[in-house]
Design a protein around this motif. Structure first.
Motif, PDB file in Angstrom:
ATOM      1  N   TYR A 230       0.833  -1.201   0.000  1.00 38.96           N
ATOM      2  CA  TYR A 230       0.000   0.000   0.000  1.00 38.96           C
ATOM      3  C   TYR A 230       0.864   1.247   0.000  1.00 38.96           C
ATOM      4  CZ  TYR A 230      -4.026  -2.914   1.063  1.00 38.96           C
ATOM      5  OH  TYR A 230      -5.005  -3.851   0.996  1.00 38.96           O
ATOM      6  N   GLY A 252      -2.619   6.135  -1.583  1.00 39.15           N
ATOM      7  CA  GLY A 252      -2.357   5.944  -3.014  1.00 39.15           C
ATOM      8  C   GLY A 252      -2.721   4.548  -3.490  1.00 39.15           C
ATOM      9  N   ASP A 253      -2.086   4.105  -4.527  1.00 41.55           N
ATOM     10  CA  ASP A 253      -2.389   2.810  -5.134  1.00 41.55           C
ATOM     11  C   ASP A 253      -1.992   1.649  -4.231  1.00 41.55           C
ATOM     12  OD1 ASP A 253      -3.055   4.375  -7.268  1.00 41.55           O
ATOM     13  OD2 ASP A 253      -1.322   3.813  -8.487  1.00 41.55           O
ATOM     14  N   LEU A 255      -0.455  -2.228  -4.748  1.00 42.13           N
ATOM     15  CA  LEU A 255       0.149  -3.122  -5.731  1.00 42.13           C
ATOM     16  C   LEU A 255       0.314  -4.512  -5.126  1.00 42.13           C
ATOM     17  CD1 LEU A 255       1.660  -3.196  -8.595  1.00 42.13           C
ATOM     18  CD2 LEU A 255       3.725  -3.199  -7.193  1.00 42.13           C
TER      19      LEU A 255
ATOM     20  N   LYS D 110     -12.290   5.575 -13.768  1.00 44.47           N
ATOM     21  CA  LYS D 110     -10.990   4.897 -13.911  1.00 44.47           C
ATOM     22  C   LYS D 110     -11.040   3.871 -15.050  1.00 44.47           C
ATOM     23  CE  LYS D 110      -7.655   5.092 -11.985  1.00 44.47           C
ATOM     24  NZ  LYS D 110      -6.414   5.800 -12.408  1.00 44.47           N
ATOM     25  N   GLU D 225     -10.243  -0.495  -2.907  1.00 41.73           N
ATOM     26  CA  GLU D 225      -9.770  -1.365  -3.979  1.00 41.73           C
ATOM     27  C   GLU D 225     -10.917  -1.930  -4.818  1.00 41.73           C
ATOM     28  OE1 GLU D 225      -7.309  -4.156  -1.753  1.00 41.73           O
ATOM     29  OE2 GLU D 225      -6.939  -2.471  -0.420  1.00 41.73           O
ATOM     30  N   ARG D 228      -9.452  -3.489  -9.597  1.00 41.30           N
ATOM     31  CA  ARG D 228      -8.160  -4.181  -9.607  1.00 41.30           C
ATOM     32  C   ARG D 228      -7.764  -4.457 -11.057  1.00 41.30           C
ATOM     33  NH1 ARG D 228      -9.238  -9.169  -5.983  1.00 41.30           N
ATOM     34  NH2 ARG D 228     -11.386  -8.800  -6.619  1.00 41.30           N
ATOM     35  N   LEU D 255      -2.658  -4.274  -9.822  1.00 37.40           N
ATOM     36  CA  LEU D 255      -2.640  -2.920  -9.286  1.00 37.40           C
ATOM     37  C   LEU D 255      -4.063  -2.476  -8.972  1.00 37.40           C
ATOM     38  CD1 LEU D 255      -0.787  -0.285  -8.901  1.00 37.40           C
ATOM     39  CD2 LEU D 255      -1.840   0.442 -11.034  1.00 37.40           C
ATOM     40  N   PRO D 257      -5.643   0.821  -8.361  1.00 34.27           N
ATOM     41  CA  PRO D 257      -5.341   2.247  -8.355  1.00 34.27           C
ATOM     42  C   PRO D 257      -6.244   3.008  -7.383  1.00 34.27           C
ATOM     43  CG  PRO D 257      -6.607   1.681 -10.307  1.00 34.27           C
ATOM     44  CD  PRO D 257      -6.307   0.384  -9.599  1.00 34.27           C
ATOM     45  N   GLN D 258      -5.680   4.005  -6.759  1.00 38.45           N
ATOM     46  CA  GLN D 258      -6.476   4.893  -5.911  1.00 38.45           C
ATOM     47  C   GLN D 258      -7.511   5.580  -6.799  1.00 38.45           C
ATOM     48  OE1 GLN D 258      -6.566   5.195  -2.825  1.00 38.45           O
ATOM     49  NE2 GLN D 258      -7.602   7.133  -2.430  1.00 38.45           N
TER      50      GLN D 258
END
Lengths: 312, 312, 312, 312
Positions: A230, A252-253, A255, D110, D225, D228, D255, D257-258
């Motif tokens: 995170y 943020g993102d 992964l 997104k 999340e 994904r 990933l 992403p936020q």
């Protein structure tokens, strides 16, 4: 089956286990007497896969007979035993490898890499939950049974040694704690915590690692995405003339990196054979095993006082 | 809006908050001075929704002026303050209700019912994890911020009082612990543990309750099936002439009971009005709030020694 | 290894597979020529574990030579082939068992039991999602590869036969559909749907079964609680003089029953040997396999029209 | 409350709703007669939040009276109605915005961005499951109730129009399908599928989008999340002289992403006011609403035949 090695003999006290071993390995010598293995001149290395209280005796005899030793965790029952074995192995130039299998998994290798690359920044905490229903042990408590996994991983990935330990716990079914908690303080303000429990209705294998730059959640029970990184954190800044700290949350993102698909035990055993061949000291050597035993010993002392700070 | 009650006045130091309050309640008196409320003769009861360090002063003034008080958790900063307030309220025959909202949720009501009916059997442990990113407090540590939820629930559902506390933790960002762990020992061998953390990348609200007959997993973050009751357990029996205990694992059905769909805060406030009207003592009264403060005080003392057993 | 049986010979076209087989079973005859097995007088039963397009030929030869046959799913490429084999087996009084392994799992046995006991009430729908990344087949599309699991389970647990099929899908990588959807209509208004996909980034094995009295969610990927039974439903009542139906939603407990811990393939093979010994017709016999093939055939015809109602 | 706009009047047939509206907006005109709003000279724009069968009449009257219209999905009951309204609005230079709220969520924004940037590559499929218990509608079936969400999202993010539709489903409780499935074929081999169900014991909001380069899983029910992105895929290559396609599975990082933290409806309404002010045509205009209605109409026709290919 490891290249460069051959299984010569297997010893087991249990007749049924001996039968299974013989069927699986028809050409291998199967015996009830470990001494046959420990003293055999045809054998260079032995694996000690037996109750903890036998590790010291079996490993010592093996080393005395010039054999390298692969031994299950926890290494020994006491740090005194561990130190004696480490010294003995060094004097005889023999390898001890303690079976800290998790260090060879894709998950721990990824965590180790992230910390090595400083992707997490300064570490705030390492928090592991390792609970399930059973298997109650009859010779060690739940800390000695389950915590060595976490302690060996921490010892491997955190670039510091803990300075003090506090442990709490309770016994409900026999003379050994079946629920226990352990806190480890590190000099640089990293705090580690382990929650182990044999009486949980559900199985949990979850570790949270909080760093200044990034944070990791490791759920070992999912098939995919065991490791999630995170890009989250908290920053505090103090502004002149401002009474309170300004707290800034960053979100943020996330992964989930693809992990190496490795069979950990295979990798570890290959590494054992490599270390023997090359004379290299394994990173999970007797000293690593000993560090874990010292933490467990300190935890046991703390537990005896129902929780007190024990220096390492 | 609670039947039998009426909002007369709202005090807030923050001008923006006062504006919002006035817009939402055009006919209500809005002021920056709490004294206007605390001394008003038109008012029977006040709600103290303010920083912890102000609870004692505001509650005391309210009681001195003959008002019943609903006060946020934690009740007070010290047990001495709490005791004084409890005494004062009793002498004046006034009600104090401490806002332990969770006690009014469907989930906690179900847990309480299961324990009352002895559906879980003898309790082995109560283990709660309550972690998330932020919100860092500037006047209390993470234990005082988050643990009151768990402590008030335990106090309510476990039919015993803890006898000793151990707490560990670490500060990373300001002068207050942002990661902390707390163990509570009960006389009957129940052990409780609370894991609180403001620096977790993920939010967790998970409680495991292990009993001899059944075990409960409470995940407060799921929309459905917050409470799962496992018909699982471990039984040990000793057989004559047999060296080891025989351990028997039982793994039966899991039941997720339908929970009451209640709005907890509404229910609590209605209960507050009922208690005032009927003269009944609420179960979440000042004494309940005080018990939680005493546990937090003991935890703070243990924390100062980085973990030591503090008797209650 | 099944009691009452013995492995005599293994045939495989692939030299590497033959080597592995010989190592695992040193005393067994290993050959590249299936005819050696199919015509051997020492052999009573054979298992046909090979590409679908070879099932008919191999099974027929085996039956012609008086052998009972265990054959992988799907049974045959066409229903004509399947019918011929079923007839042949019956004339020769030989058993065919089609490997619908799922029917022997604890999960499907529980579903079957729930329906037998009428715990679900009248069935509204059976909805399965079976998706993952790969393994693309080179001789059949994703329906023929993955749907037989669902079709054989439906055929087993639903006490009716479907009357019509609609299938849609698309090819992206080779000449076979890699994404497909199949709807089955039953006379009593049960509707079934299967979603199969070789190009999903995540693996899903989820089946929803909706009944008038209860509903089941079967998640085959979780270790515990694969089957969850919901005491939920909808009831409509029409009241005299009231324009709209009154709809009543019921939301009760969820129960995850403990499932039998069985090794499905072992159980199935033991059942195969039992059926041979006792002369009993297995429930997953050639006729069951044929019913599944007929549904797949109808789906293929529907797919050719990109979706059209095909009667069974 | 949207900047640049003011609420003038609210019409509702239900007296209780009128009371609530008046309490919440004391200074606003509340009426039981929509005509008062539709013909008012003080009003520039109206929001039609009413049963589907009233959309056409109310929207038409509003347009005839020179008002811009924000209308709930689905736009109209028939495409003929929708076309008439679109024409009328264009002739009068008025805006229609159809409330496809999802297009304004962080998740869909997104997904749209990923497809715009070609991060997913060529699209293989779009597969949505949108099921829950209730709420049964009394004037439309489950496709018209739930599928507009998915159809409007697809229409927005996929850079092609579907060419044909197949729908299947069943009625169990009243005269409208409560379980339904819909496949959409696109000219470029993208296939879309929607699974909607009012009789599911659990709520699912899950969309899988498979592309040649990357794949997306959107779970709208998780707090974090929701999106994904999997760096996973399949590549086939044909090698000269090799009989089979070589299939290569790629399994890389995931990933999450936020996402933008936006309040979708607020954003949409602000956009509505902006479009009115600037004269800009909203992307979710009457034409977008009409495209969705045409897909639903085709699905209804297919459903009448219990599944048949209907060209668009």
């Amino acid at each position: 089956m490891i290249e460069g090695s051959q299984i010569i003999a297997i010893a087991d006290m249990d007749p049924a286990a001996r039968q299974r071993a013989q069927r699986a390995h028809p050409s291998v010598q199967v015996t009830s007497d470990p001494a046959e293995i420990l003293t055999s001149t045809r054998i260079d290395a032995v694996a000690v896969i037996s109750p903890v209280w036998t590790h010291y005796e079996l490993t010592k005899t093996a080393l005395m007979n010039g054999k390298h030793v692969f031994v299950e965790k926890p290494f020994t029952l006491t740090s005194a035993q561990g130190e004696e074995l480490v010294d003995l192995a060094e004097r005889r130039n023999l390898r001890i490898m303690v079976d800290h299998t998790f260090l060879f998994t894709g998950a721990v290798r990824k965590i180790s890499q992230l910390i090595d690359e400083n992707a997490l920044g300064k570490l705030y905490y390492y928090d592991s939950t390792r609970v399930n229903l059973g298997l109650l042990q009859h010779d060690v408590n739940v800390l000695w049974d389950l915590a060595p996994h976490d302690l060996s991983i921490m010892d491997h990935v955190i670039r510091e040694s803990p300075e003090a330990v506090v442990a709490t716990g309770e016994k409900h079914l026999n003379d050994y704690e079946d629920v226990a908690y352990m806190t480890l303080y590190f000099p640089g303000k990293t705090i580690a915590h382990i929650n182990v429990n044999w009486l949980s209705p559900v199985k949990v294998r979850m570790t949270l690692i909080g760093g200044e730059k990034r944070m990791v959640v490791w759920n070992d029970l999912v098939a995919d995405e065991k490791i999630r990184v995170y890009d989250r954190g908290v920053k505090t800044t103090s502004q002149e003339g401002v009474y309170k700290l300004l707290v800034n949350y960053r979100s943020g993102d996330m992964l989930a990196p693809q992990l190496e698909q490795v069979e950990a035990l295979q990798l570890e055993l290959r590494y054992f054979v490599d270390c023997i061949t090359s004379g290299q000291t394994p990173f999970n050597d007797g000293r690593a095993g000993l560090r874990v035993v010292k933490m467990l010993e300190a935890a046991s002392e703390s537990l005896r006082h129902r929780g007190s700070l024990v220096k390492l």
